[in-house]
Design a protein around this motif. Structure first.
Motif, PDB file in Angstrom:
ATOM      1  N   MET A   1       0.848  -1.180   0.000  1.00 56.75           N
ATOM      2  CA  MET A   1       0.000   0.000   0.000  1.00 56.75           C
ATOM      3  C   MET A   1       0.887   1.234   0.000  1.00 56.75           C
ATOM      4  O   MET A   1       1.784   1.372   0.813  1.00 56.75           O
ATOM      5  CB  MET A   1      -0.886  -0.013   1.234  1.00 56.75           C
ATOM      6  CG  MET A   1      -1.668   1.245   1.393  1.00 56.75           C
ATOM      7  SD  MET A   1      -2.586   1.258   2.943  1.00 56.75           S
ATOM      8  CE  MET A   1      -3.223   2.887   2.812  1.00 56.75           C
TER       9      MET A   1
ATOM     10  N   SER B   1      -2.564   1.308  10.628  1.00 53.69           N
ATOM     11  CA  SER B   1      -2.952   1.522   9.235  1.00 53.69           C
ATOM     12  C   SER B   1      -2.878   0.169   8.529  1.00 53.69           C
ATOM     13  O   SER B   1      -2.655  -0.861   9.157  1.00 53.69           O
ATOM     14  CB  SER B   1      -2.003   2.525   8.578  1.00 53.69           C
ATOM     15  OG  SER B   1      -0.709   1.947   8.446  1.00 53.69           O
ATOM     16  N   ASN B   2      -3.046   0.179   7.224  1.00 50.63           N
ATOM     17  CA  ASN B   2      -2.927  -1.059   6.449  1.00 50.63           C
ATOM     18  C   ASN B   2      -1.476  -1.480   6.250  1.00 50.63           C
ATOM     19  O   ASN B   2      -1.210  -2.580   5.795  1.00 50.63           O
ATOM     20  CB  ASN B   2      -3.604  -0.905   5.087  1.00 50.63           C
ATOM     21  CG  ASN B   2      -5.106  -0.819   5.211  1.00 50.63           C
ATOM     22  OD1 ASN B   2      -5.668  -1.246   6.209  1.00 50.63           O
ATOM     23  ND2 ASN B   2      -5.753  -0.263   4.217  1.00 50.63           N
TER      24      ASN B   2
ATOM     25  N   THR C   1       1.977  -2.935   7.259  1.00 46.94           N
ATOM     26  CA  THR C   1       2.422  -3.891   8.272  1.00 46.94           C
ATOM     27  C   THR C   1       3.950  -3.905   8.343  1.00 46.94           C
ATOM     28  O   THR C   1       4.631  -3.286   7.515  1.00 46.94           O
ATOM     29  CB  THR C   1       1.927  -5.314   7.954  1.00 46.94           C
ATOM     30  OG1 THR C   1       2.671  -5.828   6.839  1.00 46.94           O
ATOM     31  CG2 THR C   1       0.439  -5.341   7.665  1.00 46.94           C
TER      32      THR C   1
ATOM     33  N   GLU D   1      -6.324  -7.486  12.723  1.00 44.77           N
ATOM     34  CA  GLU D   1      -5.863  -6.274  13.404  1.00 44.77           C
ATOM     35  C   GLU D   1      -4.952  -6.703  14.548  1.00 44.77           C
ATOM     36  O   GLU D   1      -5.258  -7.665  15.255  1.00 44.77           O
ATOM     37  CB  GLU D   1      -7.039  -5.473  13.970  1.00 44.77           C
ATOM     38  CG  GLU D   1      -7.917  -4.858  12.930  1.00 44.77           C
ATOM     39  CD  GLU D   1      -9.070  -4.067  13.535  1.00 44.77           C
ATOM     40  OE1 GLU D   1      -9.557  -3.177  12.849  1.00 44.77           O
ATOM     41  OE2 GLU D   1      -9.479  -4.343  14.678  1.00 44.77           O
TER      42      GLU D   1
END
Length: 118
Positions: free
Chosen positions: A1, A27-28, A30, A64
């Motif tokens: 992303m 956030s997205n 990682t 998550e």
């Protein structure tokens, strides 16, 4: 992303939102990505060390997670985290060594806070 802007991203953290606490917003991105995940770090200075963190996190969706990591880069790291798996809160231990990724342990957890320690 792809995320654009400053590094670290200002929207990912706050010292004012909850006085006396560091608030981190995930956030997205990682630890496996070549980007800037929501992360605070301190370089380990000695071979033998002890670290701990009080964590308050309420994961809602599977995947998550928030926790503590020993990290070299996006390809090599170990993590212990509070997460959500199949709708249940769990503590998990995961490692990534190059292309090899494995979750070593998953334990159900129902507390409001957790102290992660090594």
């Amino acid at each position: 992303m792809a995320r654009k802007g400053q590094n670290p991203y200002a929207a990912d953290w706050s010292l004012a939102e909850r006085p006396g606490w560091l608030t981190l917003r995930g956030s997205n991105v990682t630890l496996d990505d070549r980007n800037s995940p929501t992360f605070i770090g301190r370089r380990q200075q000695h071979l033998d060390c002890r670290v701990s963190a009080l964590l308050e996190f309420h994961p809602i969706h599977d995947g998550e997670k928030a926790g503590m990591t020993v990290i070299m880069n996006d390809q090599f790291h170990y993590e212990i985290a509070l997460s959500c798996k199949n709708g249940r809160h769990v503590v998990m231990l995961r490692r990534r060594i190059g292309a090899f990724m494995r979750t070593e342990e998953v334990i159900e957890y129902s507390g409001e806070h957790i102290i992660l320690e090594r």
